[in-house]
Write a protein that holds these residues in place. Structure first.
Motif, PDB file in Angstrom:
ATOM      1  N   SER A 108       6.074   4.616   8.719  1.00 50.10           N
ATOM      2  CA  SER A 108       5.266   3.971   9.744  1.00 50.10           C
ATOM      3  C   SER A 108       6.245   3.485  10.804  1.00 50.10           C
ATOM      4  O   SER A 108       7.463   3.448  10.571  1.00 50.10           O
ATOM      5  N   ASP A 109       5.728   3.075  11.960  1.00 50.09           N
ATOM      6  CA  ASP A 109       6.636   2.577  12.996  1.00 50.09           C
ATOM      7  C   ASP A 109       7.334   1.291  12.543  1.00 50.09           C
ATOM      8  O   ASP A 109       8.510   1.072  12.854  1.00 50.09           O
ATOM      9  N   SER A 163       0.852  -1.193   0.000  1.00 44.49           N
ATOM     10  CA  SER A 163       0.000   0.000   0.000  1.00 44.49           C
ATOM     11  C   SER A 163       0.882   1.236   0.000  1.00 44.49           C
ATOM     12  O   SER A 163       1.742   1.370  -0.855  1.00 44.49           O
ATOM     13  N   ARG A 164       0.723   2.085   1.002  1.00 47.28           N
ATOM     14  CA  ARG A 164       1.427   3.370   0.969  1.00 47.28           C
ATOM     15  C   ARG A 164       2.899   3.252   1.368  1.00 47.28           C
ATOM     16  O   ARG A 164       3.767   3.903   0.778  1.00 47.28           O
ATOM     17  N   VAL A 165       3.186   2.459   2.389  1.00 46.47           N
ATOM     18  CA  VAL A 165       4.528   2.399   2.965  1.00 46.47           C
ATOM     19  C   VAL A 165       5.046   0.973   2.912  1.00 46.47           C
ATOM     20  O   VAL A 165       4.334   0.029   3.278  1.00 46.47           O
ATOM     21  N   ASN A 166       6.288   0.808   2.470  1.00 47.65           N
ATOM     22  CA  ASN A 166       6.923  -0.502   2.451  1.00 47.65           C
ATOM     23  C   ASN A 166       7.580  -0.761   3.798  1.00 47.65           C
ATOM     24  O   ASN A 166       8.474  -0.017   4.208  1.00 47.65           O
ATOM     25  N   GLU A 167       7.132  -1.814   4.480  1.00 50.91           N
ATOM     26  CA  GLU A 167       7.664  -2.142   5.796  1.00 50.91           C
ATOM     27  C   GLU A 167       8.579  -3.362   5.751  1.00 50.91           C
ATOM     28  O   GLU A 167       8.897  -3.939   6.783  1.00 50.91           O
ATOM     29  N   ASP A 168       9.020  -3.748   4.551  1.00 55.56           N
ATOM     30  CA  ASP A 168      10.000  -4.823   4.372  1.00 55.56           C
ATOM     31  C   ASP A 168      11.406  -4.242   4.282  1.00 55.56           C
ATOM     32  O   ASP A 168      11.595  -3.041   4.074  1.00 55.56           O
ATOM     33  N   ARG A 184      -7.224 -13.664   2.837  1.00 55.90           N
ATOM     34  CA  ARG A 184      -6.044 -13.031   3.385  1.00 55.90           C
ATOM     35  C   ARG A 184      -6.482 -11.703   3.977  1.00 55.90           C
ATOM     36  O   ARG A 184      -7.424 -11.079   3.485  1.00 55.90           O
ATOM     37  N   VAL A 185      -5.799 -11.270   5.027  1.00 53.32           N
ATOM     38  CA  VAL A 185      -6.200 -10.037   5.706  1.00 53.32           C
ATOM     39  C   VAL A 185      -5.913  -8.832   4.823  1.00 53.32           C
ATOM     40  O   VAL A 185      -6.746  -7.949   4.670  1.00 53.32           O
ATOM     41  N   LYS A 186      -4.712  -8.800   4.231  1.00 55.24           N
ATOM     42  CA  LYS A 186      -4.332  -7.696   3.349  1.00 55.24           C
ATOM     43  C   LYS A 186      -4.505  -8.142   1.897  1.00 55.24           C
ATOM     44  O   LYS A 186      -3.936  -9.161   1.486  1.00 55.24           O
ATOM     45  N   THR A 187      -5.271  -7.363   1.127  1.00 54.76           N
ATOM     46  CA  THR A 187      -5.420  -7.695  -0.288  1.00 54.76           C
ATOM     47  C   THR A 187      -4.069  -7.679  -0.980  1.00 54.76           C
ATOM     48  O   THR A 187      -3.716  -8.598  -1.718  1.00 54.76           O
ATOM     49  N   HIS A 188      -3.298  -6.625  -0.750  1.00 56.98           N
ATOM     50  CA  HIS A 188      -1.929  -6.501  -1.262  1.00 56.98           C
ATOM     51  C   HIS A 188      -0.995  -6.364  -0.060  1.00 56.98           C
ATOM     52  O   HIS A 188      -1.197  -5.504   0.795  1.00 56.98           O
ATOM     53  N   ASP A 189       0.026  -7.188  -0.004  1.00 58.93           N
ATOM     54  CA  ASP A 189       1.008  -7.096   1.071  1.00 58.93           C
ATOM     55  C   ASP A 189       2.334  -6.627   0.485  1.00 58.93           C
ATOM     56  O   ASP A 189       2.590  -6.772  -0.715  1.00 58.93           O
ATOM     57  N   ASP A 190       3.181  -6.052   1.336  1.00 63.81           N
ATOM     58  CA  ASP A 190       4.546  -5.770   0.896  1.00 63.81           C
ATOM     59  C   ASP A 190       5.173  -7.073   0.412  1.00 63.81           C
ATOM     60  O   ASP A 190       4.994  -8.126   1.033  1.00 63.81           O
ATOM     61  N   LEU A 209      11.316   0.614  12.169  1.00 61.34           N
ATOM     62  CA  LEU A 209      12.017  -0.501  12.796  1.00 61.34           C
ATOM     63  C   LEU A 209      12.775  -1.328  11.764  1.00 61.34           C
ATOM     64  O   LEU A 209      13.931  -1.708  11.990  1.00 61.34           O
ATOM     65  N   ALA A 210      12.144  -1.608  10.618  1.00 71.84           N
ATOM     66  CA  ALA A 210      12.823  -2.370   9.576  1.00 71.84           C
ATOM     67  C   ALA A 210      14.078  -1.641   9.101  1.00 71.84           C
ATOM     68  O   ALA A 210      15.128  -2.255   8.886  1.00 71.84           O
ATOM     69  N   GLY A 211      13.982  -0.325   8.942  1.00 72.15           N
ATOM     70  CA  GLY A 211      15.143   0.454   8.538  1.00 72.15           C
ATOM     71  C   GLY A 211      16.243   0.432   9.582  1.00 72.15           C
ATOM     72  O   GLY A 211      17.434   0.333   9.254  1.00 72.15           O
TER      73      GLY A 211
END
Length: 290
Positions: free
Chosen positions: A54-55, A21-26, A272-278, A59-61
């Motif tokens: 996002s938080d 979605s908006r922010v990549n958390e990977d 699935r909970v998220k239609t599109h996931d990172d 954290l990933a960064g």
């Protein structure tokens, strides 16, 4: 890393990471004899604690940055050093917040692999895993999957709460939110599951793996969002997906993943909970220095 003796290193062959979605958390990275994949999860609060997108992205960064700095350490010391650094930096970053609880703090799955000289010119690859990020490793027994499935019983409860109901992209049904909150009460506890977390200890709880790998063979690191091609849509086996990635077909696979997600936009056919996931993958090869 032993600078006075024979050592091995990883070489990057292909990589791609796209936000759901908006922010990549990977996150992915490699340095010297270490390579890693990260999958962040934001806390269940509307209040953002950090300055990141996002938080979980913050954290990933942070994990990626610290691993870059710690890659010269002995392998067994890396995770304990990483835990101490994350806890300290998170405390400083959130000093303005009166109280940070378990439901507020982000967490992250982490897969860390390390290369050592092996037998007969091979490379001995070690893996340390917390959470459902994945490595596909070619061995004499074929392609094997390294991952931490201790969260699977809790994920099944979440999917059971979701049921067969369709839901619009970006929306999460209330029953699912309640189940996720309940699952988080088991985070980094003996009867629960283990991830990187800035509040609760986790170093030493990782699952460990080891294999002898031929020098130059392709090793894949990936997040569960990319592995939906196997685990959700059933389009490939681990072996077939590994072969496609080794052949350089990563961008085509990523496009296929997004097309499959879009064809089931309300997540009715493939719950699935998220239609599109990172979605993220890193293809590397282990080789001796020199």
């Amino acid at each position: 890393m032993n600078a006075t003796g024979p050592i091995s290193r990883f070489r990057s062959l292909d990589r791609l990471s796209l936000p759901g979605s908006r922010v990549n958390e990977d996150g992915i990275g490699l340095r010297g004899s270490f390579a890693w994949v990260i999958d962040g999860a934001t806390g269940l609060s509307d209040e953002q604690l950090t300055s990141g997108g996002s938080d979980a992205a913050w954290l990933a960064g942070l994990i990626g940055d610290r691993l870059m700095d710690l890659a010269g350490e002995e392998g067994d010391a890396v995770l304990s050093r990483l835990e101490a650094d994350i806890h300290s930096i998170f405390r400083e970053t959130t000093a303005h917040v009166p109280e940070v609880g378990d439901r507020h703090a982000p967490s992250a799955c982490l897969g860390l692999v390390e290369a050592h000289p092996g037998e007969g010119g091979q490379v001995r690859v070690q893996g340390r895993f917390l959470g459902d990020v994945i490595a596909l490793v070619p061995t004499e027994r074929g392609v094997v999957r390294w991952t931490d499935e201790r969260a699977k019983p809790f994920e099944k409860k979440t999917l059971a709460a979701l049921g067969a109901r369709e839901h619009a992209p970006g929306s999460i049904p209330e029953a699912v939110k309640r189940q996720i909150l309940e699952n988080r009460t088991k985070l980094n506890r003996p009867d629960g599951y283990w991830v990187v977390n800035p509040l609760r200890p986790w170093a030493g709880r990782e699952l460990r793996f080891e294999a002898q790998v031929k020098a130059g063979e392709h090793i894949v690191l990936a997040t569960d969002g990319f592995m939906r091609l196997v685990d959700v849509f059933g389009a490939y086996s681990d072996t077939a997906l590994h072969a496609r990635l080794a052949a350089g077909d990563g961008p085509d696979l990523m496009q296929e993943l997004r097309e499959r997600e879009r064809s089931d936009l309300l997540a009715g056919a493939y719950p699935r909970v998220k239609t599109h996931d990172d979605a993220t993958f890193l293809v590397i090869a282990a080789e001796p220095y020199g």
